[in-house]
Design an enzyme around this catalytic site. Structure first.
Site, PDB file in Angstrom:
ATOM      1  N   ASP A 191      -0.987  -5.512   9.293  1.00 41.99           N
ATOM      2  CA  ASP A 191      -1.910  -4.446   8.920  1.00 41.99           C
ATOM      3  C   ASP A 191      -3.193  -5.132   8.461  1.00 41.99           C
ATOM      4  O   ASP A 191      -3.200  -5.823   7.436  1.00 41.99           O
ATOM      5  CB  ASP A 191      -1.288  -3.606   7.793  1.00 41.99           C
ATOM      6  CG  ASP A 191      -2.203  -2.470   7.362  1.00 41.99           C
ATOM      7  OD1 ASP A 191      -3.314  -2.350   7.912  1.00 41.99           O
ATOM      8  OD2 ASP A 191      -1.796  -1.693   6.463  1.00 41.99           O
ATOM      9  N   TRP A 231       0.864  -1.190   0.000  1.00 48.75           N
ATOM     10  CA  TRP A 231       0.000   0.000   0.000  1.00 48.75           C
ATOM     11  C   TRP A 231       0.899   1.238   0.000  1.00 48.75           C
ATOM     12  O   TRP A 231       1.843   1.328   0.793  1.00 48.75           O
ATOM     13  CB  TRP A 231      -0.897  -0.036   1.246  1.00 48.75           C
ATOM     14  CG  TRP A 231      -1.744   1.194   1.434  1.00 48.75           C
ATOM     15  CD1 TRP A 231      -2.528   1.803   0.497  1.00 48.75           C
ATOM     16  CD2 TRP A 231      -1.895   1.940   2.650  1.00 48.75           C
ATOM     17  NE1 TRP A 231      -3.161   2.886   1.054  1.00 48.75           N
ATOM     18  CE2 TRP A 231      -2.797   2.991   2.367  1.00 48.75           C
ATOM     19  CE3 TRP A 231      -1.375   1.826   3.936  1.00 48.75           C
ATOM     20  CZ2 TRP A 231      -3.162   3.928   3.326  1.00 48.75           C
ATOM     21  CZ3 TRP A 231      -1.749   2.749   4.895  1.00 48.75           C
ATOM     22  CH2 TRP A 231      -2.637   3.787   4.590  1.00 48.75           C
ATOM     23  N   LYS A 282     -13.299  -0.065   5.597  1.00 46.73           N
ATOM     24  CA  LYS A 282     -13.899  -0.850   4.517  1.00 46.73           C
ATOM     25  C   LYS A 282     -14.972  -1.807   5.013  1.00 46.73           C
ATOM     26  O   LYS A 282     -16.072  -1.831   4.493  1.00 46.73           O
ATOM     27  CB  LYS A 282     -12.804  -1.620   3.764  1.00 46.73           C
ATOM     28  CG  LYS A 282     -12.136  -0.837   2.672  1.00 46.73           C
ATOM     29  CD  LYS A 282     -11.209   0.255   3.154  1.00 46.73           C
ATOM     30  CE  LYS A 282      -9.919  -0.266   3.719  1.00 46.73           C
ATOM     31  NZ  LYS A 282      -8.962   0.796   4.097  1.00 46.73           N
TER      32      LYS A 282
HETATM   33  N1  PLA Z   1      -3.703  -0.364   5.269  1.00 45.41           N
HETATM   34  C1  PLA Z   1      -3.964  -0.750   4.023  1.00 45.41           C
HETATM   35  C2  PLA Z   1      -3.293  -1.959   3.495  1.00 45.41           C
HETATM   36  C3  PLA Z   1      -4.856  -0.015   3.229  1.00 45.41           C
HETATM   37  O1  PLA Z   1      -5.091  -0.417   1.986  1.00 45.41           O
HETATM   38  C4  PLA Z   1      -5.469   1.132   3.759  1.00 45.41           C
HETATM   39  C5  PLA Z   1      -6.412   1.969   2.935  1.00 45.41           C
HETATM   40  C6  PLA Z   1      -5.175   1.476   5.088  1.00 45.41           C
HETATM   41  C7  PLA Z   1      -4.288   0.705   5.811  1.00 45.41           C
HETATM   42  C8  PLA Z   1      -5.735   2.668   5.787  1.00 45.41           C
HETATM   43  O2  PLA Z   1      -7.044   2.887   5.721  1.00 45.41           O
HETATM   44  P1  PLA Z   1      -7.768   3.793   6.824  1.00 45.41           P
HETATM   45  O3  PLA Z   1      -6.768   4.752   7.372  1.00 45.41           O
HETATM   46  O4  PLA Z   1      -8.879   4.442   6.114  1.00 45.41           O
HETATM   47  O5  PLA Z   1      -8.239   2.842   7.849  1.00 45.41           O
HETATM   48  N2  PLA Z   1      -6.223   1.972   1.552  1.00 45.41           N
HETATM   49  C9  PLA Z   1      -7.144   2.639   0.635  1.00 45.41           C
HETATM   50  C10 PLA Z   1      -7.338   4.101   0.945  1.00 45.41           C
HETATM   51  C11 PLA Z   1      -8.515   1.972   0.699  1.00 45.41           C
HETATM   52  C12 PLA Z   1      -6.096   4.917   1.110  1.00 45.41           C
HETATM   53  O6  PLA Z   1      -5.142   4.809   0.327  1.00 45.41           O
HETATM   54  O7  PLA Z   1      -6.099   5.711   2.074  1.00 45.41           O
HETATM   55  C13 PLA Z   1      -6.594   2.417  -0.778  1.00 45.41           C
HETATM   56  O8  PLA Z   1      -7.259   2.820  -1.731  1.00 45.41           O
HETATM   57  O9  PLA Z   1      -5.517   1.807  -0.920  1.00 45.41           O
END
Ligand code: PLA
Length: 462
Positions: A271, A190, A307
């Site tokens: 995570d 991510w 989510k």
């Molecule tokens: N960890 C992972 C692996 C994630 O994909 C995301 C969110 C988070 C943590 C954190 O989300 P939160 O802070 O809202 O709880 N990833 C998203 C959104 C859904 C983003 O980038 O913020 C994504 O599109 O990858």
């Protein structure tokens, strides 16, 4: 300092105009600013007229601040909003949409909010560690109620600002108590993981994870990189539904990963941002974490309800640190609170109450599981339809079956940066430049269009 003060004068002056439109420069505050203005090196003349003052204001003390690039994920939504095309499709951020591509508020969330209104709950500050009822149920959801780590009070749970804020708290804890320790991050991962550890000044390096040749897990590479890392490193693992690849280790592979981590005295750091979205089952999706906990290992787990409960903007999640004793857990918790206090003082209450109400009430909990299965099921359906459309339309006979092997909200298409740009520029399909598409933002009705866009980008752009 001088130009800052002049900015204040300039901002304040229109308010000081009297009813005849004349400036009132006679106030003592104002004249003291103006005396300072004479020494201002940025001023070209000594005139106090409005125009000259505007010149001074234009010379910003923030001249050295450069424009930051848009965020690779959230920036995609900004670009999407600016596009007027009727065909546009936002597959950038991982946010669940209905078949009509509308945001979805879960029924159980609405019910929990109604309960809160009925009870007339107040808005007093929460303790630094968050809502006690939330912290209890969030650990139970993760480890399973009755898990020895909970019974023995070996888990330090602190409510965080969703997954991101919880990861950030843990990163600060690592920086403070494990100076120089490295965090191993999967390649790819991510996009925000690296930012989080960079900002917390925690060194990190990558371990192999994705094999583009097989469009699968590079298990041998992963194991040898974890083995090669300095003893006592933190190993960041996606609990389920790996983002962005959608490829998870098998249960047997998880056992082997745990073996190596134990051998090397590393600390696993999970995570968990998609519990329930990989399989549709909240329990099955926590099995990786539970496997490590059952071995008696110390571990960290960041949780997010963005989510699985659709609470994106409520910023609700938690950091859990499993320690080898209740005593250590109490000390770790006290330090997490100490880190949180100067960062944001204490967390927001609304989302915490929703989670506590839903997870803590057997009827609502069962209803949530059903809604969770519906959401996960809709994504599975669009995944199948996209595969069918691609296979039927692709005259070159490319094997698209990897899409069906991937799980969770995303599909890692294998499209390159330029091909992903073609998706956006020509087809108005908004996605991240690493080739990831969020299937949660796709409808059955749009699968054919998306398949056309992917085939064109894949075969005609290089
Ligand atoms: N960890 C992972 C692996 C994630 O994909 C995301 C969110 C988070 C943590 C954190 O989300 P939160 O802070 O809202 O709880 N990833 C998203 C959104 C859904 C983003 O980038 O913020 C994504 O599109 O990858």
């Amino acid at each position: 300092m001088a130009s800052t003060m002049l900015s204040l004068v300039s901002a304040a002056l229109p308010l000081q105009e009297n009813h005849k439109g004349k400036m009132n420069l006679g106030s003592s505050d104002c004249s003291s600013f103006l005396r300072k203005e004479k020494r201002n090196p940025f001023m070209k003349t000594k005139s106090f007229g409005r125009i000259n003052m505007a010149i001074a204001v234009n010379t910003s003390r923030f001249e050295g601040v450069t424009m930051a690039p848009p965020d690779p994920i959230l920036g995609v939504s900004e670009a999407f909003r600016a596009d007027n095309s009727e065909m546009k499709l936002n597959l950038g951020v991982g946010a669940y949409r209905t078949e009509e591509l509308q945001p979805y508020v879960l029924n159980v969330v609405k019910k929990a909010e109604n309960l809160m209104l009925e009870r007339g709950e107040n808005k007093e500050y929460l303790p630094i560690e968050g809502l006690a009822a939330f912290n209890k149920v969030t650990a139970e959801l993760l480890f399973g109620a009755g898990n020895p780590v909970i019974e023995q009070q070996r888990v330090a749970t602190v409510q965080g600002l969703s997954g991101t804020g919880s990861l950030r708290l843990a990163a600060a804890l690592i920086e403070r108590y494990f100076p120089g320790a490295k965090v191993l991050i999967s390649s790819p991962t991510w996009g925000n993981h690296k930012n989080i550890f960079n900002d917390a000044r925690v060194p990190w390096s990558e371990y192999r994870y994705y094999d583009p040749k097989t469009v699968g897990l590079d298990f041998d590479g992963m194991i040898s990189d974890i083995k090669a890392a300095p003893e006592g490193s933190f190993v960041l693992l996606h609990g389920c539904a790996h983002n962005p690849t959608g490829i998870d280790p098998t249960p047997e592979q998880w056992e082997k990963i745990a073996d190596v981590i134990q051998e090397k005295n590393h600390i696993p750091f999970f995570d968990v941002a998609y519990q329930g979205f990989a399989s549709g089952s909240l329990d099955a999706d926590a099995s990786s974490v539970r496997l490590f906990a059952a071995r008696g290992m110390e571990l960290l787990v960041a949780q997010s309800y963005s989510k699985n409960l659709g609470l994106y903007a409520e910023r609700i999640g938690a950091i859990n640190v499993v320690c080898s004793s209740a005593d250590a857990a109490a000390r770790v918790k006290s330090q997490l609170k100490r880190i949180a206090r100067p960062m944001y003082s204490n967390p927001p209450i609304h989302g915490a109450r929703i989670v506590a109400n839903v997870v803590g009430d057997p009827a609502l909990f069962n209803e949530w599981k059903e809604e969770m299965e519906l959401m996960a099921g809709r994504i599975k359906n669009v995944r199948q339809k996209l595969f069918d459309s691609l296979s039927a339309k692709d005259k070159c006979g490319k094997d698209w079956s990897f899409i069906l092997k991937q799980i969770g909200m995303f599909s890692f298409t294998g499209l390159s940066k330029v091909q992903s740009e073609n998706m956006t520029n020509k087809w108005h399909v908004y996605m991240t430049k690493d080739g990831r598409i969020s299937l949660a933002g796709l409808s059955l009705a749009k699968c054919e269009y998306l398949a056309d866009a992917i085939i064109d980008s894949f075969h005609c752009v290089s």
